[in-house]
Write a protein that holds these residues in place. Structure first.
Motif, PDB file in Angstrom:
ATOM      1  N   GLY A  66       0.820  -1.214   0.000  1.00  9.91           N
ATOM      2  CA  GLY A  66       0.000   0.000   0.000  1.00  9.91           C
ATOM      3  C   GLY A  66       0.849   1.257   0.000  1.00  9.91           C
ATOM      4  O   GLY A  66       0.602   2.189  -0.773  1.00  9.91           O
ATOM      5  N   GLU A  67       1.844   1.296   0.862  1.00 12.03           N
ATOM      6  CA  GLU A  67       2.742   2.449   0.950  1.00 12.03           C
ATOM      7  C   GLU A  67       3.521   2.630  -0.360  1.00 12.03           C
ATOM      8  O   GLU A  67       3.669   3.750  -0.848  1.00 12.03           O
ATOM      9  CB  GLU A  67       3.711   2.245   2.115  1.00 12.03           C
ATOM     10  CG  GLU A  67       4.689   3.366   2.320  1.00 12.03           C
ATOM     11  CD  GLU A  67       5.666   3.076   3.453  1.00 12.03           C
ATOM     12  OE1 GLU A  67       6.654   3.820   3.542  1.00 12.03           O
ATOM     13  OE2 GLU A  67       5.454   2.119   4.216  1.00 12.03           O
ATOM     14  N   ALA A  96       3.989   2.760 -15.384  1.00 11.51           N
ATOM     15  CA  ALA A  96       4.357   1.628 -14.540  1.00 11.51           C
ATOM     16  C   ALA A  96       3.426   0.463 -14.843  1.00 11.51           C
ATOM     17  O   ALA A  96       2.253   0.658 -15.175  1.00 11.51           O
ATOM     18  CB  ALA A  96       4.271   2.002 -13.069  1.00 11.51           C
ATOM     19  N   VAL A  97       3.965  -0.739 -14.713  1.00 16.38           N
ATOM     20  CA  VAL A  97       3.201  -1.962 -14.946  1.00 16.38           C
ATOM     21  C   VAL A  97       3.348  -2.849 -13.719  1.00 16.38           C
ATOM     22  O   VAL A  97       4.453  -3.025 -13.216  1.00 16.38           O
ATOM     23  CB  VAL A  97       3.743  -2.716 -16.186  1.00 16.38           C
ATOM     24  CG1 VAL A  97       2.992  -4.009 -16.401  1.00 16.38           C
ATOM     25  CG2 VAL A  97       3.672  -1.845 -17.419  1.00 16.38           C
ATOM     26  N   LYS A  98       2.222  -3.385 -13.237  1.00 14.50           N
ATOM     27  CA  LYS A  98       2.269  -4.372 -12.151  1.00 14.50           C
ATOM     28  C   LYS A  98       2.173  -5.749 -12.795  1.00 14.50           C
ATOM     29  O   LYS A  98       1.230  -6.031 -13.540  1.00 14.50           O
ATOM     30  CB  LYS A  98       1.122  -4.155 -11.161  1.00 14.50           C
ATOM     31  CG  LYS A  98       1.149  -5.146 -10.006  1.00 14.50           C
ATOM     32  CD  LYS A  98       0.242  -4.776  -8.847  1.00 14.50           C
ATOM     33  CE  LYS A  98      -1.199  -4.743  -9.183  1.00 14.50           C
ATOM     34  NZ  LYS A  98      -2.075  -4.593  -8.001  1.00 14.50           N
ATOM     35  N   LEU A  99       3.139  -6.599 -12.509  1.00 13.31           N
ATOM     36  CA  LEU A  99       3.151  -7.943 -13.095  1.00 13.31           C
ATOM     37  C   LEU A  99       2.123  -8.831 -12.401  1.00 13.31           C
ATOM     38  O   LEU A  99       1.660  -8.523 -11.301  1.00 13.31           O
ATOM     39  CB  LEU A  99       4.554  -8.531 -12.994  1.00 13.31           C
ATOM     40  CG  LEU A  99       5.633  -7.764 -13.775  1.00 13.31           C
ATOM     41  CD1 LEU A  99       6.972  -8.503 -13.696  1.00 13.31           C
ATOM     42  CD2 LEU A  99       5.243  -7.553 -15.230  1.00 13.31           C
ATOM     43  N   PRO A 100       1.759  -9.946 -13.039  1.00 14.52           N
ATOM     44  CA  PRO A 100       0.705 -10.813 -12.491  1.00 14.52           C
ATOM     45  C   PRO A 100       0.968 -11.334 -11.076  1.00 14.52           C
ATOM     46  O   PRO A 100       0.022 -11.677 -10.375  1.00 14.52           O
ATOM     47  CB  PRO A 100       0.647 -11.973 -13.486  1.00 14.52           C
ATOM     48  CG  PRO A 100       1.152 -11.395 -14.775  1.00 14.52           C
ATOM     49  CD  PRO A 100       2.188 -10.388 -14.368  1.00 14.52           C
ATOM     50  N   ASP A 101       2.214 -11.376 -10.632  1.00 19.46           N
ATOM     51  CA  ASP A 101       2.477 -11.856  -9.273  1.00 19.46           C
ATOM     52  C   ASP A 101       1.970 -10.875  -8.215  1.00 19.46           C
ATOM     53  O   ASP A 101       1.889 -11.198  -7.042  1.00 19.46           O
ATOM     54  CB  ASP A 101       3.951 -12.178  -9.054  1.00 19.46           C
ATOM     55  CG  ASP A 101       4.867 -10.961  -9.093  1.00 19.46           C
ATOM     56  OD1 ASP A 101       4.378  -9.810  -9.159  1.00 19.46           O
ATOM     57  OD2 ASP A 101       6.094 -11.156  -9.054  1.00 19.46           O
ATOM     58  N   GLY A 102       1.627  -9.648  -8.620  1.00 19.64           N
ATOM     59  CA  GLY A 102       1.045  -8.662  -7.726  1.00 19.64           C
ATOM     60  C   GLY A 102       2.032  -7.900  -6.863  1.00 19.64           C
ATOM     61  O   GLY A 102       1.643  -6.972  -6.164  1.00 19.64           O
TER      62      GLY A 102
END
Length: 122
Positions: A75-76, A99-105
């Protein structure tokens, strides 16, 4: 197949709807860049260069930074990342940042396109 976002309940033409549509397009672009990451990329900078001042450069610097975050700090981190993206996007010599968040989260990749290495270092 890439899952599509649920249809928006925002009124068409509203600033929020336009921003949401732009965010979807940017995320799709970031995903495509991620897929092509190990390949040579060529950008057509003609329009960008013709819109710039006479001191325009012929190349862009692509900066890629990958980060893995502990679940307890997610969260931070996301809050800080949003602030960072807004700040960098406001820089005059930053062509684009996403920015991209990968599937692993928990793994994030930040892509920054800069006019020159000196601009990025500043």
């Amino acid at each position: 197949c890439v899952p599509r976002a649920a249809p928006s309940l925002l009124p068409p033409g509203s600033p929020e709807a336009k921003e949401e549509g732009l965010e979807v397009q940017i995320n799709r672009l970031a995903e495509l860049i991620g897929r092509l990451e190990d390949k040579t990329l060529w950008f057509d900078l003609h329009q960008r260069l013709s819109d710039s001042e006479s001191t325009a450069c012929a190349y862009l610097l692509l900066v890629r930074d990958e980060m893995t975050v502990a679940h307890k700090h997610l969260g931070e981190f996301c809050s800080s990342l949003k602030q960072y993206l807004k700040s960098v996007a406001g820089e005059r010599d930053c062509f684009h940042v996403t920015a991209v968040k990968l599937p692993d989260g928990v793994t994030f990749i930040v892509y920054e396109f800069w006019e020159t290495e000196e601009d990025w270092k500043r």
